[in-house]
Every structure is written in C-alpha cells, then in structure tokens.
Design a protein around this motif. Sequence first.
Motif, PDB file in Angstrom:
ATOM      1  N   ALA A   1       4.805  -2.074   9.462  1.00  0.00           N
ATOM      2  CA  ALA A   1       6.067  -1.364   9.210  1.00  0.00           C
ATOM      3  C   ALA A   1       6.335  -1.235   7.710  1.00  0.00           C
ATOM      4  O   ALA A   1       6.873  -0.231   7.250  1.00  0.00           O
ATOM      5  CB  ALA A   1       7.213  -2.080   9.906  1.00  0.00           C
ATOM      6  N   LYS A   2       5.957  -2.265   6.968  1.00  0.00           N
ATOM      7  CA  LYS A   2       6.149  -2.241   5.512  1.00  0.00           C
ATOM      8  C   LYS A   2       4.911  -1.749   4.773  1.00  0.00           C
ATOM      9  O   LYS A   2       4.935  -1.605   3.557  1.00  0.00           O
ATOM     10  CB  LYS A   2       6.523  -3.642   5.018  1.00  0.00           C
ATOM     11  CG  LYS A   2       7.853  -4.159   5.542  1.00  0.00           C
ATOM     12  CD  LYS A   2       8.151  -5.539   4.974  1.00  0.00           C
ATOM     13  CE  LYS A   2       9.499  -6.054   5.454  1.00  0.00           C
ATOM     14  NZ  LYS A   2       9.781  -7.421   4.915  1.00  0.00           N
ATOM     15  N   ASN A   3       3.830  -1.530   5.514  1.00  0.00           N
ATOM     16  CA  ASN A   3       2.554  -1.124   4.918  1.00  0.00           C
ATOM     17  C   ASN A   3       2.092  -2.136   3.878  1.00  0.00           C
ATOM     18  O   ASN A   3       1.740  -1.787   2.743  1.00  0.00           O
ATOM     19  CB  ASN A   3       2.648   0.281   4.316  1.00  0.00           C
ATOM     20  CG  ASN A   3       1.423   1.125   4.621  1.00  0.00           C
ATOM     21  OD1 ASN A   3       0.824   1.001   5.693  1.00  0.00           O
ATOM     22  ND2 ASN A   3       1.053   1.976   3.696  1.00  0.00           N
ATOM     23  N   GLN A   4       2.117  -3.394   4.279  1.00  0.00           N
ATOM     24  CA  GLN A   4       1.722  -4.486   3.415  1.00  0.00           C
ATOM     25  C   GLN A   4       0.718  -5.375   4.139  1.00  0.00           C
ATOM     26  O   GLN A   4       0.789  -5.552   5.355  1.00  0.00           O
ATOM     27  CB  GLN A   4       2.929  -5.347   3.034  1.00  0.00           C
ATOM     28  CG  GLN A   4       3.982  -4.637   2.217  1.00  0.00           C
ATOM     29  CD  GLN A   4       5.220  -5.489   1.990  1.00  0.00           C
ATOM     30  OE1 GLN A   4       5.565  -6.353   2.789  1.00  0.00           O
ATOM     31  NE2 GLN A   4       5.885  -5.258   0.861  1.00  0.00           N
ATOM     32  N   PHE A   5      -0.217  -5.948   3.368  1.00  0.00           N
ATOM     33  CA  PHE A   5      -1.065  -6.989   3.933  1.00  0.00           C
ATOM     34  C   PHE A   5      -1.000  -8.211   3.025  1.00  0.00           C
ATOM     35  O   PHE A   5      -0.726  -8.099   1.824  1.00  0.00           O
ATOM     36  CB  PHE A   5      -2.499  -6.516   4.185  1.00  0.00           C
ATOM     37  CG  PHE A   5      -3.281  -6.079   2.980  1.00  0.00           C
ATOM     38  CD1 PHE A   5      -3.108  -4.802   2.436  1.00  0.00           C
ATOM     39  CD2 PHE A   5      -4.248  -6.896   2.413  1.00  0.00           C
ATOM     40  CE1 PHE A   5      -3.860  -4.370   1.354  1.00  0.00           C
ATOM     41  CE2 PHE A   5      -5.014  -6.479   1.331  1.00  0.00           C
ATOM     42  CZ  PHE A   5      -4.817  -5.213   0.801  1.00  0.00           C
ATOM     43  N   THR A   6      -1.220  -9.370   3.643  1.00  0.00           N
ATOM     44  CA  THR A   6      -0.895 -10.627   2.989  1.00  0.00           C
ATOM     45  C   THR A   6      -2.055 -11.601   3.036  1.00  0.00           C
ATOM     46  O   THR A   6      -2.798 -11.661   4.021  1.00  0.00           O
ATOM     47  CB  THR A   6       0.324 -11.267   3.683  1.00  0.00           C
ATOM     48  OG1 THR A   6       1.437 -10.381   3.580  1.00  0.00           O
ATOM     49  CG2 THR A   6       0.687 -12.592   3.051  1.00  0.00           C
ATOM     50  N   LEU A   7      -2.167 -12.350   1.948  1.00  0.00           N
ATOM     51  CA  LEU A   7      -3.125 -13.454   1.839  1.00  0.00           C
ATOM     52  C   LEU A   7      -2.338 -14.749   1.794  1.00  0.00           C
ATOM     53  O   LEU A   7      -1.355 -14.861   1.058  1.00  0.00           O
ATOM     54  CB  LEU A   7      -3.933 -13.315   0.547  1.00  0.00           C
ATOM     55  CG  LEU A   7      -4.634 -14.581   0.025  1.00  0.00           C
ATOM     56  CD1 LEU A   7      -5.808 -14.942   0.918  1.00  0.00           C
ATOM     57  CD2 LEU A   7      -5.095 -14.384  -1.416  1.00  0.00           C
TER      58      LEU A   7
ATOM     59  N   VAL B   1       0.836  -1.189   0.000  1.00  0.00           N
ATOM     60  CA  VAL B   1       0.000   0.000   0.000  1.00  0.00           C
ATOM     61  C   VAL B   1       0.874   1.243   0.000  1.00  0.00           C
ATOM     62  O   VAL B   1       1.804   1.349   0.805  1.00  0.00           O
ATOM     63  CB  VAL B   1      -0.920   0.003   1.238  1.00  0.00           C
ATOM     64  CG1 VAL B   1      -1.798   1.248   1.250  1.00  0.00           C
ATOM     65  CG2 VAL B   1      -1.781  -1.256   1.258  1.00  0.00           C
ATOM     66  N   SER B   2       0.577   2.163  -0.907  1.00  0.00           N
ATOM     67  CA  SER B   2       1.337   3.410  -1.010  1.00  0.00           C
ATOM     68  C   SER B   2       0.426   4.597  -0.771  1.00  0.00           C
ATOM     69  O   SER B   2      -0.679   4.656  -1.313  1.00  0.00           O
ATOM     70  CB  SER B   2       1.966   3.528  -2.402  1.00  0.00           C
ATOM     71  OG  SER B   2       2.790   2.424  -2.691  1.00  0.00           O
ATOM     72  N   GLY B   3       0.906   5.536   0.046  1.00  0.00           N
ATOM     73  CA  GLY B   3       0.158   6.762   0.249  1.00  0.00           C
ATOM     74  C   GLY B   3      -0.997   6.662   1.211  1.00  0.00           C
ATOM     75  O   GLY B   3      -1.696   7.644   1.456  1.00  0.00           O
TER      76      GLY B   3
END
Length: 124
Positions: free
Chosen positions: A76-82, A24-26
């Motif tokens: 911290a990385k602004n990521q989500f995972t499946l 995710v950005s922004g």
Amino acid sequence: QVPLQESGPGLVTPSQTLSLTCTVSGLSLTRSAYFWTWLRQPLGKGLEWMGAIGYNGTTLYSPSLRSRTSFSWDTAKNQFTLQLSSVTPEDTAVYYCAARGVVGVPEDFEYDFWGQGIQVTVSS
C-alpha cells in the motif's frame, strides 16, 4: 528522480535490531517485475549482497546473514523493509536498496536502479 530512497536510523545500539525502509516511486513492487534488493558496503570494503524480495513475494537471503535478516513489504505504501537483528559494530556500513529484473548472482552488482544509500553506524 531516483525511484528508490532509503530511510531509517543513522545510529543503532549494539544487540538491537536495525530496520531500514526503501520507498519506491514510479514503480510497483508487485507489478514491476523486479527483485527488490538490499546491499551494504562497510567503509573501505566492497559491496555485500544481503538479499532480496521478488515481485512475487519470494525472498532470497545471503547465507551468511540469513539467521539475522528479515525482509518484508508494504504494498500500500510501496515500500520494502530490511530488518537486521543482533547488530554489532561490524554491521556499520552504507546500506543500499536496489532493483533489477533478474535474480542474478550476489557477486554481480549491476542493477537497474539504486537508492542513494544511508549510513548506519552501530555504536553504544
């Protein structure tokens, strides 16, 4: 700039676990009041809502996929995972991450943001 971007393997072996990440950005996973969602679309078929992780960490799962699906995030990385376990060729699809400010209903595919999608093929 598209604020959502999927990444992961394009080919997965049957019975293995598929793991996809949405960067995710922004937007902030926790400070932007969105539900961070995974959907997929097999070739020639309609979109399928897989589930979501909310900005407060709440997780929602499709009943039909609940036993094989897991969502997580790395703030911290602004990521989500499946993670989708025990995949079969029937899991071959374009996988999308998306976001909207309401939980909504699974059949409503109006989202504020969409990733570009990533083709995943399950094959030996």
